[in-house]
Design an enzyme around this catalytic site. Structure first.
Site, mmCIF file in Angstrom:
data_model
loop_
_atom_site.group_PDB
_atom_site.id
_atom_site.type_symbol
_atom_site.label_atom_id
_atom_site.label_comp_id
_atom_site.label_asym_id
_atom_site.label_seq_id
_atom_site.Cartn_x
_atom_site.Cartn_y
_atom_site.Cartn_z
ATOM 1 N N ASP A 142 0.904 -1.251 -0.008
ATOM 2 C CA ASP A 142 -0.092 0.130 -0.089
ATOM 3 C C ASP A 142 0.845 1.169 0.086
ATOM 4 O O ASP A 142 0.324 2.558 -0.349
ATOM 5 C CB ASP A 142 -0.819 0.131 1.144
ATOM 6 C CG ASP A 142 -1.944 -0.897 1.242
ATOM 7 O OD1 ASP A 142 -2.465 -1.428 -0.120
ATOM 8 O OD2 ASP A 142 -2.491 -1.331 2.096
ATOM 9 N N ASP A 183 0.034 5.713 2.201
ATOM 10 C CA ASP A 183 -1.033 5.078 2.804
ATOM 11 C C ASP A 183 -0.997 5.605 4.030
ATOM 12 O O ASP A 183 -1.099 6.744 4.352
ATOM 13 C CB ASP A 183 -1.342 3.617 2.613
ATOM 14 C CG ASP A 183 -2.623 3.120 3.008
ATOM 15 O OD1 ASP A 183 -3.416 3.833 3.354
ATOM 16 O OD2 ASP A 183 -2.662 1.725 3.386
ATOM 17 N N ASP A 231 0.683 0.977 9.981
ATOM 18 C CA ASP A 231 -0.445 0.075 10.160
ATOM 19 C C ASP A 231 -0.198 -1.220 10.954
ATOM 20 O O ASP A 231 0.827 -1.720 10.496
ATOM 21 C CB ASP A 231 -0.519 -0.256 8.614
ATOM 22 C CG ASP A 231 -1.686 0.645 7.854
ATOM 23 O OD1 ASP A 231 -1.731 1.820 8.514
ATOM 24 O OD2 ASP A 231 -2.197 0.392 6.873
ATOM 25 N N ARG A 255 -6.636 9.600 12.355
ATOM 26 C CA ARG A 255 -6.692 8.403 12.488
ATOM 27 C C ARG A 255 -5.122 8.454 13.262
ATOM 28 O O ARG A 255 -4.020 8.152 13.095
ATOM 29 C CB ARG A 255 -5.982 7.411 11.278
ATOM 30 C CG ARG A 255 -7.287 7.172 10.624
ATOM 31 C CD ARG A 255 -7.170 6.301 9.298
ATOM 32 N NE ARG A 255 -8.369 5.806 8.679
ATOM 33 C CZ ARG A 255 -8.419 4.742 7.881
ATOM 34 N NH1 ARG A 255 -7.495 4.130 7.553
ATOM 35 N NH2 ARG A 255 -9.592 4.648 7.566
#
Length: 492
Positions: free
Chosen positions: A223, A247, A251, A303
């Site tokens: 990503d 991205d 993550d 986020r």
């Protein structure tokens, strides 16, 4: 030939068995335990608070001593390895492995392994890396403590796949990692990433890449995350500066747990951190992540993190900027926010720290355990709590409280990479589009989810990753067997 009523009875029992199992597996409330998942996450969070309080107290007690106070900040991680009276950190680098806190505590990295010095900044052959390169170091099977001979700018051709028991230790050098894929931590354990600049990471894939000296295969598309953590445990990301990726900056997905993300400096990015693969991915219920002493700074949108399932402890971070929200979640995660400073933007519609993502009404999330304790709200910021609030363990331990968020400046003063600028403003020459209110960032179109199933599992090759749950498919197969068996009996 069997009586018809006997065959029908078998068929009815098959249907009853099928729907009973189907109901039991929807919503799939199974008790699953991940490796290194702690049975009492509240006790881990409480121990973190106790550790911070003790470290601050030690600093206050030694403030009259110039030799000690000049080193101590009250940050228990930094004081652990920077203020070791027995030796200088450069002569005892592996002391760092004793200093993690929270869910990632005990992450070994390359402790007790040999020192591997990276002398070559090139990345010319991802399938057969040259000795002396970073890629050659991280794929080895043995524990390694990886250091750098000088300042380095490493532009990756493909994602850098890191094996178990590795420490990337950038102290003493200015180490910049950028390019295609960036750092991938996939189905491994005990990895420490420390003091590295990571930025301008782009999607990659379709190439042959080495994951170990003996395992080489073609990768699917990545990503473009700064650091991707898949199905891994005991991971610690500390004192890194991250920005400008396609991205996410970090993550954490697919059953990863026992993770600490601390002392990092996040800037110039839209979707900063994703914790959890999917609302329905059961293994992420065991995800446990500590987020401590980080600086969430200029140019961030949302986020910080965005959580799906799991238990997330957010403690003593400095949230200086966001454009949409700071902490979001879905899938009933537990979010324990303590001693943070939240400074809301001037936009009156973006004052709320929290966001329940993809929910239609309050009743859907009213029981999610999101709590705020000792947080400092500035410029109209507010945190919407829900669920049970403070647990019994916390109510009984009222004497152990998070230190005032007024100390956040002190605790986060060294966030990011030591030495030099902490904010990497597109230094590789690539541009960052920023947030314009749409769904595009870095020139790459984004969908509603940053983790498409086909994309993620296309990245996996030749590993021992756990299979994806296919219980519904199994149950339908059993139903078909029952139907065929009944049909056969009727024909006898």
């Amino acid at each position: 030939m069997l009586p018809p009523h006997f065959s029908i009875s078998i068929f009815v029992h098959c249907l009853f068995f099928f729907f009973t199992l189907l109901e039991a597996t929807q919503p799939l409330n199974l008790t699953l335990t991940l490796p290194h998942q702690h049975p009492s996450p509240d006790s881990v969070a409480l121990h973190v608070i106790s550790t911070i309080n003790a470290s601050i107290s030690r600093r206050q007690l030694t403030s009259s001593s110039s030799s000690s106070s000049s080193c101590r900040t009250g940050n228990p991680i930094d004081d652990c390895w920077r203020c070791d009276s027995t030796s200088d950190w450069s002569s005892n680098r592996q002391r760092l492995a004793d200093c993690s806190i929270g869910f990632g505590s005990g992450t070994l990295g390359g402790k007790n392994g040999r020192i591997y010095t990276v002398t070559d900044s090139s990345d010319n052959n991802p399938a057969n890396p040259t000795p002396g390169t970073l890629r050659h170091a991280v794929i080895q099977e043995e524990p390694l403590w990886i250091v750098f001979s000088s300042n380095m700018f490493i532009r990756l051709k493909q994602e850098l796949i890191i094996n178990s028991y590795k420490t990337l230790d950038g102290r003493g050098s200015a180490v910049h990692v950028t390019g295609n894929g960036c750092l991938t931590i996939q189905y491994v354990q005990h990895v420490i990433i420390h003091n590295i600049h990571i930025y301008d990471c782009k999607p990659s894939g379709g190439a042959v890449v080495a994951a170990s000296p003996t395992k080489v295969g073609r990768r699917g598309r990545s990503d473009g995350d700064g650091i991707s953590i898949f199905g891994s445990q005991k991971i610690w990301v500390d004192h890194c500066s991250l920005s400008h990726c396609t991205d996410g900056l970090i993550d954490v997905v697919l059953g990863s747990t026992a993770i600490t993300i601390s002392n990092n400096y996040f800037t110039h990015h839209d979707e900063v951190m994703l914790l959890g693969h999917d609302d329905k991915y059961v293994l992420d219920t065991g995800m446990q992540v500590t987020i401590a002493f980080n600086h969430f700074g200029q140019g961030l949108v949302q986020r910080m993190p965005r959580c799906r399932r799991g238990y997330i402890h957010v403690v003593n971070n400095d949230f200086t900027s966001w454009k949409m929200y700071a902490i979001g979640g879905s899938g009933n995660p537990t979010i324990n926010s303590q001693g943070n400073r939240y400074s809301a933007p001037s936009n009156p519609s973006a004052k709320e720290v929290t966001k329940r993502v993809d929910t239609t009404d309050d009743g859907e999330w009213a029981n999610w355990n999101w709590r705020s304790e000792g947080d400092l709200m500035e410029n109209g910021a507010f945190f919407v709590s829900s669920g049970e609030g403070v647990s019994t363990m916390y109510s009984k331990a009222s004497s152990v409280e998070p230190k005032a968020a007024a100390l956040v400046d002190q605790l986060t003063q060294n966030a990011g990479v030591f030495g030099g600028p902490r904010d990497d403003e597109g230094q590789s020459g690539d541009s960052y589009s920023g947030y314009g209110g749409g769904s595009s960032i870095g020139g790459t179109s984004r969908g509603s989810s940053s983790n498409d199933d086909n994309n993620i599992f296309g990245m996996i090759f030749g590993n021992n990753a756990p299979p994806r749950p296919r219980l519904t498919l199994l149950l339908f197969s059993l139903l078909i067997i029952c139907v065929l068996s009944t049909s056969t009996l009727l024909l006898l």
